[in-house]
Design an enzyme around this catalytic site. Sequence first.
Site, PDB file in Angstrom:
ATOM      1  N   HIS A  72      -0.982   1.009  -6.020  1.00  0.00           N
ATOM      2  CA  HIS A  72      -1.987   0.245  -5.767  1.00  0.00           C
ATOM      3  C   HIS A  72      -1.463  -0.376  -4.348  1.00  0.00           C
ATOM      4  O   HIS A  72      -1.069  -1.492  -3.759  1.00  0.00           O
ATOM      5  CB  HIS A  72      -1.465  -1.447  -6.452  1.00  0.00           C
ATOM      6  CG  HIS A  72      -2.112  -1.354  -7.946  1.00  0.00           C
ATOM      7  ND1 HIS A  72      -3.719  -0.713  -8.275  1.00  0.00           N
ATOM      8  CD2 HIS A  72      -0.805  -1.181  -8.964  1.00  0.00           C
ATOM      9  CE1 HIS A  72      -3.337  -1.198  -9.180  1.00  0.00           C
ATOM     10  NE2 HIS A  72      -2.133  -1.142 -10.577  1.00  0.00           N
ATOM     11  N   CYS A  73      -0.844   0.538  -3.388  1.00  0.00           N
ATOM     12  CA  CYS A  73      -0.496   1.145  -1.939  1.00  0.00           C
ATOM     13  C   CYS A  73      -1.612   1.506  -1.124  1.00  0.00           C
ATOM     14  O   CYS A  73      -2.500   2.231  -0.622  1.00  0.00           O
ATOM     15  CB  CYS A  73       0.286   2.413  -1.837  1.00  0.00           C
ATOM     16  SG  CYS A  73       1.394   1.353   0.332  1.00  0.00           S
ATOM     17  N   SER A  74      -2.233   0.196  -1.035  1.00  0.00           N
ATOM     18  CA  SER A  74      -3.841  -0.273  -0.026  1.00  0.00           C
ATOM     19  C   SER A  74      -3.215   0.183   1.440  1.00  0.00           C
ATOM     20  O   SER A  74      -4.368   0.973   1.377  1.00  0.00           O
ATOM     21  CB  SER A  74      -4.364  -1.338   0.212  1.00  0.00           C
ATOM     22  OG  SER A  74      -3.372  -2.573  -0.059  1.00  0.00           O
TER      23      SER A  74
END
Length: 134
Positions: A72-74
């Site tokens: 979830h590392c945008s």
Amino acid sequence: ILQEGVESAQRRLFIEAFVSTGRVDNITMVMGLHPEYLTSFWKTQYLLLRMDGPLPYHKRHYIAIMAAARHHCSYLVGFHMGEFLQVGGDPAWLRGLQYAPQKLRNLNEINKILAHRPWLITKEHIEVSAKLGG
């Protein structure tokens, strides 16, 4: 004197980052607290994503998108999406994994295990990922 050496190494790395990319991003700023690690990280990134090899550049960046998305590392997803498109990646793939080629979809299971419980990886996982689809 040791602190001055660390600050000097940081300064050189930040200048290098700015000259090579035109900016110093947040990741570089944080990693700059550990100059030796940052140097090693940059070399690895360069070899994996920029040097010639059997895997086309767009597929390398798509795999990076998959890995970053799993955590979830945008920021990294967005970064590698831009790189993916810049090197000629198919924009349709960015609509979801189901739009990517089967060979890349096959990496999803091993990506999940590597991201969350890498100690569970077996040679069978790697063999299955390599054999499935074209």
